[in-house]
Design a protein around this motif. Structure first.
Motif, PDB file in Angstrom:
ATOM      1  N   GLN A   4       0.832  -1.185   0.000  1.00 33.45           N
ATOM      2  CA  GLN A   4       0.000   0.000   0.000  1.00 33.45           C
ATOM      3  C   GLN A   4       0.872   1.242   0.000  1.00 33.45           C
ATOM      4  O   GLN A   4       1.978   1.221   0.525  1.00 33.45           O
ATOM      5  CB  GLN A   4      -0.886   0.008   1.235  1.00 33.45           C
ATOM      6  N   LEU A   5       0.357   2.289  -0.581  1.00 34.82           N
ATOM      7  CA  LEU A   5       0.999   3.588  -0.530  1.00 34.82           C
ATOM      8  C   LEU A   5       0.132   4.503   0.328  1.00 34.82           C
ATOM      9  O   LEU A   5      -1.090   4.339   0.367  1.00 34.82           O
ATOM     10  CB  LEU A   5       1.106   4.201  -1.931  1.00 34.82           C
ATOM     11  N   SER A   6       0.761   5.454   0.960  1.00 35.92           N
ATOM     12  CA  SER A   6      -0.022   6.464   1.668  1.00 35.92           C
ATOM     13  C   SER A   6      -0.835   7.228   0.628  1.00 35.92           C
ATOM     14  O   SER A   6      -0.492   7.248  -0.563  1.00 35.92           O
ATOM     15  CB  SER A   6       0.891   7.408   2.444  1.00 35.92           C
ATOM     16  N   ASP A   7      -1.896   7.861   1.067  1.00 38.85           N
ATOM     17  CA  ASP A   7      -2.726   8.634   0.137  1.00 38.85           C
ATOM     18  C   ASP A   7      -1.901   9.716  -0.561  1.00 38.85           C
ATOM     19  O   ASP A   7      -2.051   9.947  -1.763  1.00 38.85           O
ATOM     20  CB  ASP A   7      -3.901   9.264   0.879  1.00 38.85           C
ATOM     21  N   GLU A   8      -1.024  10.355   0.208  1.00 33.94           N
ATOM     22  CA  GLU A   8      -0.182  11.421  -0.363  1.00 33.94           C
ATOM     23  C   GLU A   8       0.760  10.869  -1.426  1.00 33.94           C
ATOM     24  O   GLU A   8       0.908  11.436  -2.512  1.00 33.94           O
ATOM     25  CB  GLU A   8       0.613  12.107   0.740  1.00 33.94           C
ATOM     26  N   ARG A   9       1.394   9.726  -1.135  1.00 39.49           N
ATOM     27  CA  ARG A   9       2.332   9.129  -2.092  1.00 39.49           C
ATOM     28  C   ARG A   9       1.599   8.653  -3.335  1.00 39.49           C
ATOM     29  O   ARG A   9       2.068   8.831  -4.458  1.00 39.49           O
ATOM     30  CB  ARG A   9       3.100   7.980  -1.430  1.00 39.49           C
ATOM     31  N   ALA A  35      -4.942   6.890 -10.840  1.00 44.72           N
ATOM     32  CA  ALA A  35      -4.957   6.155  -9.566  1.00 44.72           C
ATOM     33  C   ALA A  35      -5.200   4.669  -9.798  1.00 44.72           C
ATOM     34  O   ALA A  35      -4.594   3.813  -9.130  1.00 44.72           O
ATOM     35  CB  ALA A  35      -6.014   6.739  -8.638  1.00 44.72           C
ATOM     36  N   GLU A  36      -6.057   4.337 -10.749  1.00 43.13           N
ATOM     37  CA  GLU A  36      -6.325   2.931 -11.066  1.00 43.13           C
ATOM     38  C   GLU A  36      -5.089   2.244 -11.652  1.00 43.13           C
ATOM     39  O   GLU A  36      -4.805   1.085 -11.349  1.00 43.13           O
ATOM     40  CB  GLU A  36      -7.514   2.809 -12.027  1.00 43.13           C
ATOM     41  N   VAL A  37      -4.355   2.954 -12.501  1.00 42.34           N
ATOM     42  CA  VAL A  37      -3.119   2.400 -13.064  1.00 42.34           C
ATOM     43  C   VAL A  37      -2.100   2.166 -11.940  1.00 42.34           C
ATOM     44  O   VAL A  37      -1.432   1.129 -11.906  1.00 42.34           O
ATOM     45  CB  VAL A  37      -2.536   3.307 -14.171  1.00 42.34           C
ATOM     46  N   VAL A  38      -1.986   3.111 -11.030  1.00 44.17           N
ATOM     47  CA  VAL A  38      -1.064   2.947  -9.897  1.00 44.17           C
ATOM     48  C   VAL A  38      -1.454   1.708  -9.094  1.00 44.17           C
ATOM     49  O   VAL A  38      -0.597   0.874  -8.770  1.00 44.17           O
ATOM     50  CB  VAL A  38      -1.046   4.210  -9.006  1.00 44.17           C
ATOM     51  N   ASP A  39      -2.740   1.551  -8.769  1.00 45.18           N
ATOM     52  CA  ASP A  39      -3.194   0.366  -8.024  1.00 45.18           C
ATOM     53  C   ASP A  39      -2.891  -0.924  -8.783  1.00 45.18           C
ATOM     54  O   ASP A  39      -2.427  -1.906  -8.206  1.00 45.18           O
ATOM     55  CB  ASP A  39      -4.693   0.441  -7.739  1.00 45.18           C
ATOM     56  N   PHE A  40      -3.150  -0.914 -10.082  1.00 45.18           N
ATOM     57  CA  PHE A  40      -2.891  -2.093 -10.914  1.00 45.18           C
ATOM     58  C   PHE A  40      -1.412  -2.472 -10.894  1.00 45.18           C
ATOM     59  O   PHE A  40      -1.056  -3.639 -10.711  1.00 45.18           O
ATOM     60  CB  PHE A  40      -3.350  -1.824 -12.353  1.00 45.18           C
ATOM     61  N   MET A  41      -0.546  -1.469 -11.063  1.00 42.75           N
ATOM     62  CA  MET A  41       0.890  -1.741 -11.078  1.00 42.75           C
ATOM     63  C   MET A  41       1.379  -2.234  -9.721  1.00 42.75           C
ATOM     64  O   MET A  41       2.247  -3.120  -9.654  1.00 42.75           O
ATOM     65  CB  MET A  41       1.672  -0.502 -11.526  1.00 42.75           C
ATOM     66  N   ILE A  45       3.356  -5.703  -9.997  1.00 42.73           N
ATOM     67  CA  ILE A  45       4.808  -5.789  -9.804  1.00 42.73           C
ATOM     68  C   ILE A  45       5.248  -5.536  -8.372  1.00 42.73           C
ATOM     69  O   ILE A  45       6.387  -5.825  -8.030  1.00 42.73           O
ATOM     70  CB  ILE A  45       5.572  -4.837 -10.756  1.00 42.73           C
ATOM     71  N   GLY A  46       4.357  -5.018  -7.562  1.00 47.65           N
ATOM     72  CA  GLY A  46       4.713  -4.713  -6.177  1.00 47.65           C
ATOM     73  C   GLY A  46       5.270  -5.901  -5.402  1.00 47.65           C
ATOM     74  O   GLY A  46       6.343  -5.799  -4.797  1.00 47.65           O
ATOM     75  N   PRO A  47       4.574  -7.050  -5.401  1.00 50.49           N
ATOM     76  CA  PRO A  47       5.072  -8.181  -4.613  1.00 50.49           C
ATOM     77  C   PRO A  47       6.455  -8.672  -5.043  1.00 50.49           C
ATOM     78  O   PRO A  47       7.299  -8.958  -4.203  1.00 50.49           O
ATOM     79  CB  PRO A  47       4.008  -9.264  -4.831  1.00 50.49           C
ATOM     80  N   SER A  48       6.708  -8.734  -6.342  1.00 54.80           N
ATOM     81  CA  SER A  48       8.028  -9.215  -6.782  1.00 54.80           C
ATOM     82  C   SER A  48       9.124  -8.220  -6.410  1.00 54.80           C
ATOM     83  O   SER A  48      10.228  -8.620  -6.022  1.00 54.80           O
ATOM     84  CB  SER A  48       8.043  -9.501  -8.285  1.00 54.80           C
ATOM     85  N   GLN A  49       8.834  -6.924  -6.495  1.00 53.79           N
ATOM     86  CA  GLN A  49       9.822  -5.921  -6.110  1.00 53.79           C
ATOM     87  C   GLN A  49      10.069  -5.951  -4.610  1.00 53.79           C
ATOM     88  O   GLN A  49      11.205  -5.818  -4.152  1.00 53.79           O
ATOM     89  CB  GLN A  49       9.366  -4.529  -6.558  1.00 53.79           C
ATOM     90  N   TYR A  50       9.015  -6.126  -3.844  1.00 53.72           N
ATOM     91  CA  TYR A  50       9.134  -6.228  -2.389  1.00 53.72           C
ATOM     92  C   TYR A  50       9.980  -7.446  -2.017  1.00 53.72           C
ATOM     93  O   TYR A  50      10.902  -7.355  -1.205  1.00 53.72           O
ATOM     94  CB  TYR A  50       7.740  -6.329  -1.763  1.00 53.72           C
ATOM     95  N   ASN A  51       9.661  -8.581  -2.630  1.00 57.94           N
ATOM     96  CA  ASN A  51      10.409  -9.803  -2.340  1.00 57.94           C
ATOM     97  C   ASN A  51      11.877  -9.669  -2.732  1.00 57.94           C
ATOM     98  O   ASN A  51      12.764 -10.168  -2.034  1.00 57.94           O
ATOM     99  CB  ASN A  51       9.778 -11.008  -3.040  1.00 57.94           C
ATOM    100  N   GLN A  52      12.152  -9.009  -3.843  1.00 56.26           N
ATOM    101  CA  GLN A  52      13.532  -8.779  -4.264  1.00 56.26           C
ATOM    102  C   GLN A  52      14.258  -7.919  -3.235  1.00 56.26           C
ATOM    103  O   GLN A  52      15.407  -8.190  -2.879  1.00 56.26           O
ATOM    104  CB  GLN A  52      13.581  -8.103  -5.635  1.00 56.26           C
TER     105      GLN A  52
END
Length: 78
Positions: A4-9, A35-41, A45-52
């Motif tokens: 998750q990102l903060s609302d500001e970020r 905002a929808e594109v940000v959520d989709f991305m 890709i968020g989990p793989s980047q986090y795991n890396q």
């Protein structure tokens, strides 16, 4: 868990995405679309980047622990 990102970020990233689409593709995204594109991305890709990042941090710490063993090892006298 979900990243998750903060609302500001999220707002900042969405605004940057709007600027990118306008500059690169001459296409304007609404705030909602961006905002929808940000959520989709984040979901895609968020989990793989986090795991890396976790793996990189783990490897870094393991290297430091190995260096610590070498630095602090005291030979025993027999």
């Amino acid at each position: 868990m979900g990243l998750q990102l903060s609302d500001e970020r999220k707002f900042d990233v969405a605004r940057a995405l709007q600027g990118f689409f306008k500059d690169e593709f001459d296409n304007e995204l609404s705030e909602f679309q961006a905002a929808e594109v940000v959520d989709f991305m984040l979901k895609q890709i968020g989990p793989s980047q986090y795991n890396q990042a976790i793996g990189d941090a783990r490897n870094f710490l393991m290297e430091k622990i190995e260096e610590l063993d070498v630095t602090l090892y005291e030979p025993e006298i027999r």
